[in-house]
Scaffold this motif. Structure first.
Motif, PDB file in Angstrom:
ATOM      1  N   UNK A 199     -15.065  15.484 -19.337  1.00  0.00           N
ATOM      2  CA  UNK A 199     -13.967  15.413 -18.347  1.00  0.00           C
ATOM      3  C   UNK A 199     -13.956  14.266 -17.537  1.00  0.00           C
ATOM      4  N   UNK A 200     -12.687  14.280 -16.872  1.00  0.00           N
ATOM      5  CA  UNK A 200     -12.427  13.270 -15.743  1.00  0.00           C
ATOM      6  C   UNK A 200     -12.065  13.846 -14.524  1.00  0.00           C
ATOM      7  N   UNK A 201     -12.140  13.345 -13.201  1.00  0.00           N
ATOM      8  CA  UNK A 201     -11.478  13.801 -12.220  1.00  0.00           C
ATOM      9  C   UNK A 201     -10.088  13.593 -12.289  1.00  0.00           C
ATOM     10  N   UNK A 202      -9.408  14.510 -11.765  1.00  0.00           N
ATOM     11  CA  UNK A 202      -7.884  14.476 -11.660  1.00  0.00           C
ATOM     12  C   UNK A 202      -7.352  14.783 -10.274  1.00  0.00           C
ATOM     13  N   UNK A 203      -6.970  13.827  -9.593  1.00  0.00           N
ATOM     14  CA  UNK A 203      -6.760  14.101  -8.048  1.00  0.00           C
ATOM     15  C   UNK A 203      -5.095  14.287  -7.976  1.00  0.00           C
ATOM     16  N   UNK A 204      -4.954  15.467  -7.650  1.00  0.00           N
ATOM     17  CA  UNK A 204      -3.501  15.787  -7.270  1.00  0.00           C
ATOM     18  C   UNK A 204      -3.381  15.711  -5.731  1.00  0.00           C
ATOM     19  N   UNK A 205      -2.092  15.033  -5.270  1.00  0.00           N
ATOM     20  CA  UNK A 205      -1.959  14.917  -3.680  1.00  0.00           C
ATOM     21  C   UNK A 205      -1.830  16.369  -3.121  1.00  0.00           C
ATOM     22  N   UNK A 206      -2.326  16.531  -1.909  1.00  0.00           N
ATOM     23  CA  UNK A 206      -2.554  17.629  -1.200  1.00  0.00           C
ATOM     24  C   UNK A 206      -1.039  17.902  -1.051  1.00  0.00           C
ATOM     25  N   UNK A 207      -0.610  19.271  -0.943  1.00  0.00           N
ATOM     26  CA  UNK A 207       0.720  19.355  -0.665  1.00  0.00           C
ATOM     27  C   UNK A 207       0.799  20.009   0.953  1.00  0.00           C
ATOM     28  N   UNK A 208       1.779  20.030   1.453  1.00  0.00           N
ATOM     29  CA  UNK A 208       1.823  20.257   2.746  1.00  0.00           C
ATOM     30  C   UNK A 208       2.990  19.442   3.547  1.00  0.00           C
ATOM     31  N   UNK A 209       3.048  19.620   4.881  1.00  0.00           N
ATOM     32  CA  UNK A 209       3.956  18.990   5.675  1.00  0.00           C
ATOM     33  C   UNK A 209       3.608  17.414   5.788  1.00  0.00           C
TER      34      UNK A 209
END
Length: 71
Positions: free
Chosen positions: A59-69
């Motif tokens: 596996x590899x890291x998968x960075x999703x942007x944090x949601x929010x304002x």
């Protein structure tokens, strides 16, 4: 993925936080829902609601942007 990142993803999942990984061999991505530290496996839920068990070495890291304002 390195072992320290695997352990980090496991701790995040145990704490109820989202942790995402990619499995390049299958082309799939998923959210970590549980781990086996002893076996070195991640159980992930894919976007099509399937569960997969992957070895952390694959596996590899998968960075999703944090949601929010936006500030």
């Amino acid at each position: 993925m390195k072992k320290d990142r695997f352990e980090h993803h496991c701790l995040e999942a145990e704490a109820g936080n989202d942790a995402f990984v990619a499995h390049p061999a299958s082309g799939e991505e998923g959210r970590v829902i549980e781990c086996s530290l002893k076996l070195g496996h991640l159980v992930v839920q894919t976007s099509d609601n399937q569960r997969r068990c992957w070895d952390f070495h694959e596996c590899e890291d998968l960075n999703h942007p944090k949601s929010g304002p936006m500030i």
